[in-house]
Design an enzyme around this catalytic site. Structure first.
Site, short mmCIF file in Angstrom:
data_model
loop_
_atom_site.label_atom_id
_atom_site.label_comp_id
_atom_site.label_asym_id
_atom_site.label_seq_id
_atom_site.Cartn_x
_atom_site.Cartn_y
_atom_site.Cartn_z
N ASP A 13 -4.03 -7.29 0.34
CA ASP A 13 -2.80 -7.06 1.12
C ASP A 13 -2.92 -7.58 2.55
O ASP A 13 -2.34 -7.01 3.47
CB ASP A 13 -2.42 -5.57 1.13
CG ASP A 13 -2.33 -5.01 -0.27
OD1 ASP A 13 -1.76 -5.71 -1.13
OD2 ASP A 13 -2.83 -3.91 -0.52
N LYS A 16 -1.94 -12.91 2.21
CA LYS A 16 -2.39 -14.21 1.69
C LYS A 16 -1.21 -15.02 1.14
O LYS A 16 -1.22 -16.24 1.23
CB LYS A 16 -3.40 -14.01 0.55
CG LYS A 16 -4.71 -13.39 1.00
CD LYS A 16 -5.66 -13.18 -0.15
CE LYS A 16 -5.20 -12.14 -1.15
NZ LYS A 16 -5.08 -10.77 -0.65
N GLY A 40 -0.01 -8.68 -6.07
CA GLY A 40 1.41 -8.81 -5.79
C GLY A 40 1.56 -9.62 -4.53
O GLY A 40 1.26 -9.15 -3.45
N HIS A 41 1.92 -10.88 -4.67
CA HIS A 41 2.02 -11.75 -3.50
C HIS A 41 3.48 -11.87 -3.08
O HIS A 41 4.32 -12.30 -3.86
CB HIS A 41 1.40 -13.12 -3.81
CG HIS A 41 -0.09 -13.05 -3.93
ND1 HIS A 41 -0.87 -14.07 -4.40
CD2 HIS A 41 -0.96 -12.03 -3.64
CE1 HIS A 41 -2.14 -13.68 -4.38
NE2 HIS A 41 -2.22 -12.47 -3.94
N GLN A 224 -6.41 -10.12 -4.26
CA GLN A 224 -7.20 -8.97 -3.75
C GLN A 224 -7.99 -9.39 -2.51
O GLN A 224 -7.51 -10.24 -1.77
CB GLN A 224 -8.12 -8.41 -4.84
CG GLN A 224 -7.41 -7.66 -5.95
CD GLN A 224 -6.88 -8.56 -7.05
OE1 GLN A 224 -7.56 -9.45 -7.52
NE2 GLN A 224 -5.65 -8.33 -7.49
#
Ligand code: IMP
Length: 441
Positions: A13, A16, A40-41, A224
């Protein structure tokens, strides 16, 4: 020509998605090399927000080749939805390729994820519940189902039979309330999903190697973060893959000498979702303030993230185990308006001062942060040069760079693409090759 790796330096988080999105503009290929739908991007393009779980953020540039490489685990139900959602919103997925070797997250993996968590009680990890750990466990146990298996009915049947026999024993023991999983239901569904994904299935490492021969720009997008790495993170409170830069070699099928630059993404403060030790966690109202200001809620699970002051001990660890060349600092704007900021520069462990990050979760939980206090700044206006930042913000960045021992090449001061320092839009001549040189000094 350069091959760039983007890695998270914290517990994920870090932002990225945005940095990948910026660099993807000049990349020929964007590759994800580990993890799965636990990631989750979030990428904001204009007023639109996209949330991606498997597909590399580069997909938002039309026609860009985006690879889901061998080190990933894929939940075909989630991926199908992701593909359909992008198409519905007018985004082409013609550049998507999925490795034939990725392991498949099956419904029993998600159930086992929950069972393992509840059995651990207080020691639970706080996983995303996406079945990631059980899927990687089956991969290591050599009973996993791979993407290519979905294309062969007999092979899939055999593998499902072996797995269902064992998994149903566990499920009926620990979750007698759940129905047993049936071959007659899973087999046709996963054959159908295989058929749906077939146009995208490929030998992705071959694609990468031949692109390298042609001297293309390749961007490797980590998911991650370093502190969640199964070897170099806070085990057992980690994910089951290798988010560090070394994960690129095994996850994408390239040799270590092929990586040119490694950019570590570091949020201006730090967050963690899930359980596990977190020395700089802020447990009072300031933590809530950062959570609200920074919208720190999980993209995948919606869980509130634990918030803390920037931890330079952990950052130095990340710089070393990844071999980071430069840092991308994100969410600097979230800290605006605070009169004072704390930064952890060392830990105190049983009366001693230590500067090396302990990877043993028990030891880490005994570490107390030693803080340096720095002056805050009122606000950050617009994007421009580093020199346009308030003096105190520049000092903050200098301190990070000096403790980490590497330059800062990108600073993000908002969610939008243009709210970035160190990045110029196309036309003004960016930066793919200059990325490490354009630093704060
Ligand atoms: P798993 O990857 O679902 O097994 O979860 C293991 C640990 O990694 C938990 O603490 C999760 O909260 C954390 N985790 C997994 N993926 C992410 C991510 O994308 N961002 C932040 N934390 C994550």
């Amino acid at each position: 020509m350069a091959n760039i790796v983007i890695v998270g330096t914290q517990w994920g988080d870090e932002g990225k998605g945005k940095i990948t999105d910026l660099l993807a503009e000049e990349a020929d290929i964007v590759v994800r090399y580990q993890g799965g739908s636990n990631a989750g991007h979030t990428v904001r393009v204009g007023e639109e927000v996209f949330r991606l779980h498997h597909i590399p953020s580069g997909i938002l540039y039309r026609g860009k080749l985006c690879l889901i490489a061998d080190g990933m685990v894929v939940d075909p139900e989630v991926l199908k939805e992701e593909i359909e959602n992008l198409i519905k919103r007018g985004i082409s997925v013609e550049g998507l390729r999925i490795s034939q070797n990725v392991h498949i997250v099956m419904p029993y993996h998600r159930i086992l994820d929950g069972i393992w968590e509840s059995r651990m009680g207080k020691g639970r990890i706080g996983t995303t519940g996406r079945g990631i750990g059980p899927c990687y466990a089956d991969k290591a146990a050599r009973i996993g189902i791979r993407m290519s298996d979905l294309l062969w009915e007999e092979r899939l049947r055999e593998k499902l039979l072996i797995n269902l026999e064992e998994k149903n024993i566990l499920i009926s023991h620990y979750r007698p309330d759940l129905p047993l999983l049936k071959l007659e239901e899973l087999l046709p569904r996963y054959l159908w999903l295989g058929d749906f994904l077939k146009p995208y299935i490929a030998n992705t490492s071959l694609i990468i190697q031949s692109a390298m021969d042609k001297r293309k720009n390749i961007l490797f997008e980590g998911a991650q973060g370093t502190l969640l790495d199964i070897n170099y993170g806070t085990y057992p409170f980690v994910t089951s893959s290798h988010p560090i830069a070394g994960g690129v070699c095994i996850g994408a099928g390239i040799g270590p000498k092929k990586v040119d630059k490694i950019i570590g993404v570091c949020k201006a403060y730090i967050t963690r979702v899930g359980e596990g030790p977190f020395p700089t966690e802020i447990k009072d109202g300031m933590g809530d303030y950062l959570r609200e200001r920074g919208a720190e809620y999980g993209t995948t699970t919606g869980r509130p993230r634990r918030c803390g002051w920037l931890d330079l001990v952990a950052l130095r660890h990340a710089v070393k185990v990844n071999g980071i060349d430069s840092l991308a600092i994100t969410k600097l704007d979230v800290l605006s308006g605070l009169p004072k900021l704390k930064v952890c520069v060392a830990y105190k462990l049983e009366g001693r001062e230590i500067e090396d990050f302990p990877m043993d979760a028990n030891i880490l939980s005994k570490c107390e942060p030693i803080y340096a206090e720095v002056k805050g700044w009122e606000k950050i206006e617009g994007a421009g040069d580093f020199s346009a930042l308030p003096r105190e913000a520049q000092e903050y960045l200098r301190m990070i760079s000096s403790y980490a021992g590497v330059p800062i090449s990108i600073v993000s001061i908002g969610a939008r693409r243009e709210q970035t320092l160190g990045w110029r839009s196309r036309g003004e001549g960016y930066l793919w090759d200059r990325i490490v040189v354009d630093t704060v000094d």
